[in-house]
Design a protein around this motif. Structure first.
Motif, short mmCIF file in Angstrom:
data_model
loop_
_atom_site.label_atom_id
_atom_site.label_comp_id
_atom_site.label_asym_id
_atom_site.label_seq_id
_atom_site.Cartn_x
_atom_site.Cartn_y
_atom_site.Cartn_z
N GLN A 42 0.74 -1.36 0.25
CA GLN A 42 0.01 0.13 0.06
C GLN A 42 1.01 1.17 -0.13
OE1 GLN A 42 -3.09 -0.39 2.99
NE2 GLN A 42 -3.69 2.17 2.68
N ALA B 105 -7.59 2.73 1.38
CA ALA B 105 -7.48 1.59 0.54
C ALA B 105 -6.95 0.29 1.25
CB ALA B 105 -6.54 1.87 -0.89
N ALA C 238 -2.09 -0.87 -3.69
CA ALA C 238 -3.39 -0.08 -3.25
C ALA C 238 -2.68 1.02 -2.91
CB ALA C 238 -4.36 -0.41 -2.46
N PHE D 246 -6.89 0.33 -6.42
CA PHE D 246 -6.38 -0.90 -6.18
C PHE D 246 -6.21 -1.71 -7.70
CE2 PHE D 246 -7.57 -5.27 -5.90
CZ PHE D 246 -6.84 -5.92 -4.67
N VAL E 22 -12.83 -4.40 -5.79
CA VAL E 22 -11.72 -5.70 -5.81
C VAL E 22 -12.29 -7.02 -6.71
CG1 VAL E 22 -11.37 -7.71 -4.37
CG2 VAL E 22 -10.97 -5.31 -3.33
N TYR F 292 -9.41 -2.37 0.95
CA TYR F 292 -9.45 -3.22 -0.35
C TYR F 292 -8.53 -4.16 -0.50
CZ TYR F 292 -12.03 1.00 -2.19
OH TYR F 292 -12.95 2.02 -2.12
N LEU F 293 -7.30 -4.02 0.02
CA LEU F 293 -6.31 -5.18 0.24
C LEU F 293 -7.00 -6.22 1.08
CD1 LEU F 293 -3.00 -2.96 0.46
CD2 LEU F 293 -3.48 -4.56 -1.53
#
Length: 206
Positions: free
Chosen positions: A98, A152, A147, A138, A194, A155-156
């Motif tokens: 990230q 974010a 990301a 992402f 995602v 999202y990971l």
């Protein structure tokens, strides 16, 4: 599923703690995300000092690895001796980075000619490292995801749960942490980001 959340001195709390907290929603299924660092104690960019849960070497044996960002990432990315200790294998590990963590991923040779995401501050450094940076939050290529932007991290975490367990598990984890009254909104948004990058086989390669 054992996950190393690589966290270095000067780290961004949102990157390490938010992702780790969401991933640890999977504890009942045997998952554990560990703050992993080369030193016993690490101090964040805002002066918060914490003790590591695992040494840096743990990243080699972990099923998955997340690399967070921080204000000292450029120094870390230039430390060949330190980078040599981070021996990751995308053929058997899920790996995410990230913001400025993407720079470390690039220096480890795990991005190559693939596109990647990072934050706006780090973007020039990642481009300088030869990476094609997307204007997106992402992106994932197989077992490697990046990301951009502090938030974010969700999202990971969602990608990693979906890949290592199931989309349903990822949705449940997001439902728990999302704001009351906006849970469906958050889940829909996260899935829209995602889902396009989820492989047909969502089982972890580990």
């Amino acid at each position: 599923m054992q996950i190393a959340v690589l966290t270095f001195d000067g780290f961004n709390e949102l990157d390490s703690f938010v992702a780790a907290a969401i991933l640890n929603r999977m504890k009942a299924k045997g998952w554990a995300a560990h703050i992993t660092s080369p030193t016993q104690e690490i101090t964040s960019m805002n002066g918060v000092t914490v003790r590591r849960q695992r040494p840096l070497e743990f990243a080699r044996e972990a099923d998955a690895v997340l690399i967070g960002s921080g204000v000292k990432t450029r120094d870390i990315a230039a430390d060949a001796e330190l980078l040599a200790q981070i021996n990751l294998d995308p053929s058997r590990q899920l790996i995410g980075a990230q913001c400025s963590g993407t720079l470390i991923l690039a220096k480890l040779g795990l991005v190559g000619e693939l596109t990647a995401c990072t934050d706006l501050t780090t973007k020039p450094w990642v481009i300088e490292a030869g990476i094609n940076v997307l204007d997106a939050p992402f992106v994932a290529h197989g077992n490697v995801a990046t990301a951009g932007g502090c938030l974010a991290s969700q999202y990971l975490a969602m990608w990693m749960i979906a890949r290592g367990a199931s989309v349903e598990d990822a949705t449940d984890a997001m439902h728990y942490v999302a704001p009351v009254g906006e849970k469906d909104l958050y889940i829909t948004q996260a899935l829209s980001v995602v889902a396009p990058f989820l492989a047909a086989d969502t089982a972890c390669a580990a």
